[in-house]
Design an enzyme around this catalytic site. Sequence first.
Site, PDB file in Angstrom:
ATOM      1  N   CYS A  78      -5.054   6.595  -2.248  1.00 41.53           N
ATOM      2  CA  CYS A  78      -4.595   7.022  -0.857  1.00 41.53           C
ATOM      3  C   CYS A  78      -5.336   6.402   0.327  1.00 41.53           C
ATOM      4  O   CYS A  78      -6.564   6.665   0.122  1.00 41.53           O
ATOM      5  CB  CYS A  78      -4.956   8.449  -1.180  1.00 41.53           C
ATOM      6  SG  CYS A  78      -4.399   9.599   0.610  1.00 41.53           S
ATOM      7  N   CYS A 189       0.058   2.755   3.447  1.00 40.82           N
ATOM      8  CA  CYS A 189       0.214   4.244   2.739  1.00 40.82           C
ATOM      9  C   CYS A 189       0.894   3.879   1.335  1.00 40.82           C
ATOM     10  O   CYS A 189       1.912   3.349   1.251  1.00 40.82           O
ATOM     11  CB  CYS A 189       0.961   5.338   3.637  1.00 40.82           C
ATOM     12  SG  CYS A 189       1.524   6.925   2.716  1.00 40.82           S
TER      13      CYS A 189
END
Length: 264
Positions: A78, A189
């Site tokens: 992440c 992302c």
Amino acid sequence: MNLGKLNSKPIGVFDSGVGGISVLRELVKIMPCEDFIYFGDSANAPYGTKTTEEVRELTIAKVEDFIKIPVKGCVIACNSATSAAVRVLREMYPDLPLVGIEPALKPAATYKRNSRVLVLATPMTIKEDKFRFLFERFEDIATIYKLPCPGLMEYVEEGKADSAEVKNFLEGLLMPYRDGSIDAVVLGCTHYPFVRSTISGILGPGIRIFDGSEGTAREMRRRLDVAGLLTDRTTKGNVTFENSEKSEDKIELCKQLLYSEVSE
Ligand code: DGL
């Protein structure tokens, strides 16, 4: 510590939700005999619009849960959690093979001269120091546009990565960049690789798309290799899924995403 034993332990992979599966997919590809535990914190998602302190706390707590299992290495799959917590986690656990992910700006900025790059990421990743330092490294050799995309990861979380809704959303977001003003896009992302083909369809085939998942997986393998922690096993490993949102649907979605093909 008994290394012989530790090398048979799983690798922990963590994300705010299902996005980190784009990294897990690369990990499984290059280390098929390893066991993995994938934890998605969907109950607390999205991370990218939270404060840095909140995300740091959630990330540290999860890595500490992984350490208790124990895992032999940990991937923070992440970008937002990496920006918020990787530095402090490295200080807290210097011996743990710990790898984070950051937007793949380097390859996008250097694959050609004067590259014009659009970075898509969460508001948190874009405003954090980690990305600011990365931006400063390449701003003299490339034109870099930053585009925070609040609201985008939710489509992937809800299993709507291929929907007309996400296409609509992305068309609105990317409209200003359809005029030939960019050469490359960075998917900053881990949820975004699942909408890669929609992005590519909107921007056209001439635009190169970069994401950091493959590099992150290779770095984890390198770190485990250096530490002598790669498994000796030659049979296929297991992937276990866990999610803070206790629903079978989320686990099913993770499995679906792991085995889906993502094309450009
Ligand atoms: N997958 C996460 C990332 O790479 C973020 C999604 C979220 O906002 O939680 O940044």
